[in-house]
Design an enzyme around this catalytic site. Sequence first.
Site, PDB file in Angstrom:
ATOM      1  N   TYR A 239       0.823  -1.212   0.000  1.00 21.26           N
ATOM      2  CA  TYR A 239       0.000   0.000   0.000  1.00 21.26           C
ATOM      3  C   TYR A 239       0.858   1.262   0.000  1.00 21.26           C
ATOM      4  O   TYR A 239       0.738   2.110  -0.901  1.00 21.26           O
ATOM      5  CB  TYR A 239      -0.950  -0.017   1.196  1.00 21.26           C
ATOM      6  N   LYS A 243       1.648   3.937  -3.124  1.00 21.72           N
ATOM      7  CA  LYS A 243       1.256   5.338  -2.931  1.00 21.72           C
ATOM      8  C   LYS A 243       2.453   6.259  -3.115  1.00 21.72           C
ATOM      9  O   LYS A 243       2.337   7.339  -3.715  1.00 21.72           O
ATOM     10  CB  LYS A 243       0.643   5.534  -1.545  1.00 21.72           C
TER      11      LYS A 243
END
Length: 494
Positions: A239, A243
């Site tokens: 994640y 990002k």
Amino acid sequence: MEQLSSIVGFLENKTILVTGSTGFVAKVFVEKILRIQPKVKKLFLLLRAKDSASAATRLYDEILGKELFVVLKEKWGSDLSNLITERVTIPVAGDISCEDLGVKDDQLRNEMWSEVDVVVNLAATVNFDERYDVALAINTMGPKHILNFAKKCVNLKALIHVSTAYVCGEKAGVMNETPFKMGETLNGTFDLDIDLEFKVMREKLQQLKEDKLSEAAITAAMKDFGNKRAQKFGWPNTYVFTKAMGEMLIGESRGNMPLVILRPTIVTSTIKEPFPGWIEGVRTIDSLAIAYGKGRMECFLGDPNSTIDLIPADMVVNSIIVAIAANADKPGEIVYQVGSSNRNPLKYSSIPLWGHIYFSENPWTGRDGKAVIVGKIKILDTMESFHSYMSLRYILPLKMLELANIVSCHYFDGFYTNAKRKIDVVMRLVQLYRPYLFFKAIFDDKNTGKLRAAARDSMDSADGFHFQFDPKSIDWEDYMMNVHFPGAVKHLFK
């Protein structure tokens, strides 16, 4: 930062494109805009849907139909339908993982390019354990597609990209509001090649398909592969790695566009607007609260002396709106970290303490109609203590069950498989969340402080009322006991 004119006034007659429109923060953003500035020109809401009819259905079912909009409905009454359907809110079928955001309607796409003033990207997959191919498509390439779309908007005044403060990885100390440089890693090198990451991802996926694995096996393998790639460059999970790469791509390709990277910390229930305690989607601390309140958790894992950085959703939305007004038509890239650890730190140990008090006084009633009695929670403050606890309480009994299952010619197969699956899930979740349970960083917010000052000193005194996002104003015990826990029980407990 120079003094702002009216922030509410700035929104008048503006057209805003919002991606990730069905997400938690996006809904709070849309509601706020409609409530404080009904003279906004248009809100294009990008929704993953196959066509405009499906997008319109999702708009009403997953956004406007939510309890969040009750204050707006009370304010406008029968006029609300006219405000929303005929003048302002336009559902757009699309997908940020595609070029031109997957908008297939030529007329609508051209209308967006000619009218959009501001793009707010709130689209992301926030699953820490996402498949690498999915996370790359949404969190890394998605922002690039949004940037390319924004470049075609002839009246564009700003692009706001909402990321996460935890792109810093597991670093300790003070994290500054600085943008990433292309190829920068968290282990001190500049050897991250994003094109190569897409290449190795595709090769891995192709290999798994050639091996004729089941879809479930491919998913598991792609999750593991993403975490390994993240850890290779210093990030703890897929994640935050994807990002961070998304930030790099748009920072590198923005040209002279006004680009705001807004990095919130752990977003929690609304503290004030449109009413206290609204939340949607289970987040880190809420999964713990739910498990504890339902009597399924006896211990918390984490450093009780560490700081847990929470920020209410409406404060995040207020910072987004002020950032739009403050950076419109100002070429450059700026990072805002929106959290509480610097100005109003909250100790991790307070959460289980207040949770015990709250659920003792307000016990959850189970499906059997009986109140769940919670005990005082035990805090395991090291990974070693956690592994010891799990071994004695669960893993050793599981091994004994495994032996009994073999001896009994697999009589206990179903029970053993189910118990093992639950333990495996817990161990994997702990591994994923471990960096945040022992988190040692504080997020600097000097840039965000200037935003707060701009809202406070705005020429329109109403802005000071409408756009509060100073975490120093939060009484954490009052918020958790009287707002967040009751809101989580109402909206998340099933």
